[in-house]
Design a protein around this motif. Structure first.
Motif, short mmCIF file in Angstrom:
data_model
loop_
_atom_site.label_atom_id
_atom_site.label_comp_id
_atom_site.label_asym_id
_atom_site.label_seq_id
_atom_site.Cartn_x
_atom_site.Cartn_y
_atom_site.Cartn_z
N THR A 1 0.87 -1.17 0.00
CA THR A 1 0.00 0.00 0.00
C THR A 1 0.91 1.23 0.00
O THR A 1 1.77 1.36 0.86
CB THR A 1 -0.90 0.04 1.24
OG1 THR A 1 -1.71 -1.14 1.27
CG2 THR A 1 -1.80 1.26 1.22
N VAL B 1 1.06 5.24 0.31
CA VAL B 1 0.30 6.37 0.82
C VAL B 1 1.04 7.66 0.54
O VAL B 1 2.24 7.78 0.83
CB VAL B 1 0.07 6.23 2.35
CG1 VAL B 1 -0.80 7.38 2.86
CG2 VAL B 1 -0.54 4.88 2.68
N SER B 2 0.35 8.62 -0.04
CA SER B 2 0.94 9.93 -0.32
C SER B 2 0.49 10.96 0.72
O SER B 2 -0.66 10.95 1.17
CB SER B 2 0.54 10.43 -1.71
OG SER B 2 1.15 9.67 -2.71
N ASN B 3 1.40 11.86 1.06
CA ASN B 3 1.12 12.90 2.04
C ASN B 3 0.44 14.09 1.36
O ASN B 3 0.97 15.19 1.31
CB ASN B 3 2.43 13.34 2.71
CG ASN B 3 2.18 14.31 3.84
OD1 ASN B 3 1.11 14.34 4.42
ND2 ASN B 3 3.19 15.10 4.16
N LEU C 1 -5.40 12.54 2.26
CA LEU C 1 -4.48 11.43 2.05
C LEU C 1 -5.03 10.51 0.96
O LEU C 1 -6.25 10.32 0.85
CB LEU C 1 -4.31 10.64 3.35
CG LEU C 1 -3.59 11.34 4.50
CD1 LEU C 1 -3.64 10.48 5.76
CD2 LEU C 1 -2.15 11.64 4.13
N ALA D 1 -4.15 6.67 -1.26
CA ALA D 1 -3.34 5.45 -1.27
C ALA D 1 -3.67 4.59 -2.47
O ALA D 1 -4.78 4.64 -3.01
CB ALA D 1 -3.57 4.66 0.02
N THR D 2 -2.68 3.79 -2.88
CA THR D 2 -2.85 2.85 -3.98
C THR D 2 -2.22 1.53 -3.59
O THR D 2 -1.20 1.50 -2.90
CB THR D 2 -2.17 3.38 -5.27
OG1 THR D 2 -2.76 4.62 -5.64
CG2 THR D 2 -2.34 2.39 -6.42
N HIS D 3 -2.83 0.44 -4.04
CA HIS D 3 -2.32 -0.90 -3.76
C HIS D 3 -1.64 -1.42 -5.03
O HIS D 3 -2.30 -1.61 -6.06
CB HIS D 3 -3.46 -1.82 -3.34
CG HIS D 3 -4.29 -1.23 -2.22
ND1 HIS D 3 -3.89 -1.27 -0.91
CD2 HIS D 3 -5.47 -0.56 -2.25
CE1 HIS D 3 -4.78 -0.67 -0.16
NE2 HIS D 3 -5.75 -0.22 -0.94
N GLN E 1 -3.66 9.58 -7.45
CA GLN E 1 -2.44 9.70 -6.66
C GLN E 1 -1.27 10.22 -7.48
O GLN E 1 -0.30 10.73 -6.93
CB GLN E 1 -2.08 8.35 -6.03
CG GLN E 1 -0.99 8.45 -4.97
CD GLN E 1 -0.83 7.19 -4.14
OE1 GLN E 1 -1.42 6.16 -4.45
NE2 GLN E 1 -0.04 7.26 -3.09
N VAL F 1 6.55 9.43 0.12
CA VAL F 1 5.47 8.45 0.18
C VAL F 1 5.78 7.44 1.29
O VAL F 1 6.94 7.29 1.70
CB VAL F 1 5.26 7.70 -1.15
CG1 VAL F 1 4.83 8.65 -2.26
CG2 VAL F 1 6.53 6.96 -1.55
N HIS G 1 7.30 -0.84 7.17
CA HIS G 1 6.95 0.51 6.69
C HIS G 1 8.22 1.17 6.14
O HIS G 1 9.26 1.14 6.80
CB HIS G 1 6.40 1.37 7.82
CG HIS G 1 5.03 0.99 8.25
ND1 HIS G 1 4.26 1.81 9.06
CD2 HIS G 1 4.27 -0.11 7.99
CE1 HIS G 1 3.09 1.23 9.28
NE2 HIS G 1 3.07 0.07 8.65
#
Length: 204
Positions: free
Chosen positions: A26, A28-30, A34, A36-38, A62, A72, A102
């Motif tokens: 996953t 995640v962009s700030n 917010l 997210a893409t999988h 995104q 990211v 992470h």
């Protein structure tokens, strides 16, 4: 990432192997809000010095937040499952076992040539597991030429890396063995978690 001391897994070899074993992440962009893409994310380099690479569709919202030096967060998830305290020798509190990595990273947009090379590696990585693999160069060229302008590839350079494996450390051997036996009767994910529990706690 919340990392209780006994569950910390920041060892470079653990991190590097974990990404290879669990490449579907996953991202995640700030941004605001917010997003997210999988996506599948691959790693190249060594355990001590590596970078990630992937791609997303250009119509993905995104993409607006992906530019050079943008930050990211990648979340790589391992097997996980509920562990019932009814499996223990004495009454206790039930829990959830899991493992994850992470990675905070800075983006670098790929050139068209880098994107093609990345796609070739991506396809090879997973097609190698197939009985009759169809590699990147086996795909009709026109189909590839039509597809490439629709996606954007990128590198991700890590600057913060954290790992965790909550796998019944500090529990009694009896309770761990019982948990493993129950998990081995469950789903495929439960069975994988049972394997992780055995490896982490030195069980045969």
């Amino acid at each position: 990432m919340y990392q209780p001391k006994k569950y910390i897994k920041d060892d470079p070899e653990f991190i590097f192997q974990f990404i290879q074993n669990h490449p579907f992440a996953t991202m995640v962009s700030n941004s605001h809000p917010l997003v997210a893409t999988h996506i599948p994310v691959l790693v190249e380099g060594t355990a001590e010095d590596f970078r990630l690479y992937a791609h997303i569709a250009n119509h993905n919202e995104q993409l607006e937040s992906l530019e050079n030096d943008a930050e990211v967060l990648f979340i790589f998830q391992g097997s996980h499952a509920y562990v019932s305290s009814s499996w223990y020798a004495e009454k206790d509190i039930s829990t959830w076992n899991y493992s994850a990595v992470h990675i905070n990273a800075k983006i670098k947009i790929q050139t068209s040539k880098e994107l093609e090379n990345s796609l070739e590696k991506l396809v090879k990585t997973f097609e190698n597991q197939q009985k009759s693999p169809l590699f990147y160069n086996d795909i009709p060229k026109q189909m590839l030429q039509d597809h490439l302008p629709l996606i954007t590839g990128f590198w991700a350079i890590p600057f913060k890396i954290k790992g965790i494996a909550k796998l019944h450390q500090s529990y009694s051997k009896e309770d761990i063995i019982s948990s493993v036996e129950h998990l081995e009767k469950g789903t495929l994910t439960d069975k994988q978690l049972a394997k992780d529990l055995k490896e982490e706690n030195g069980l045969p």
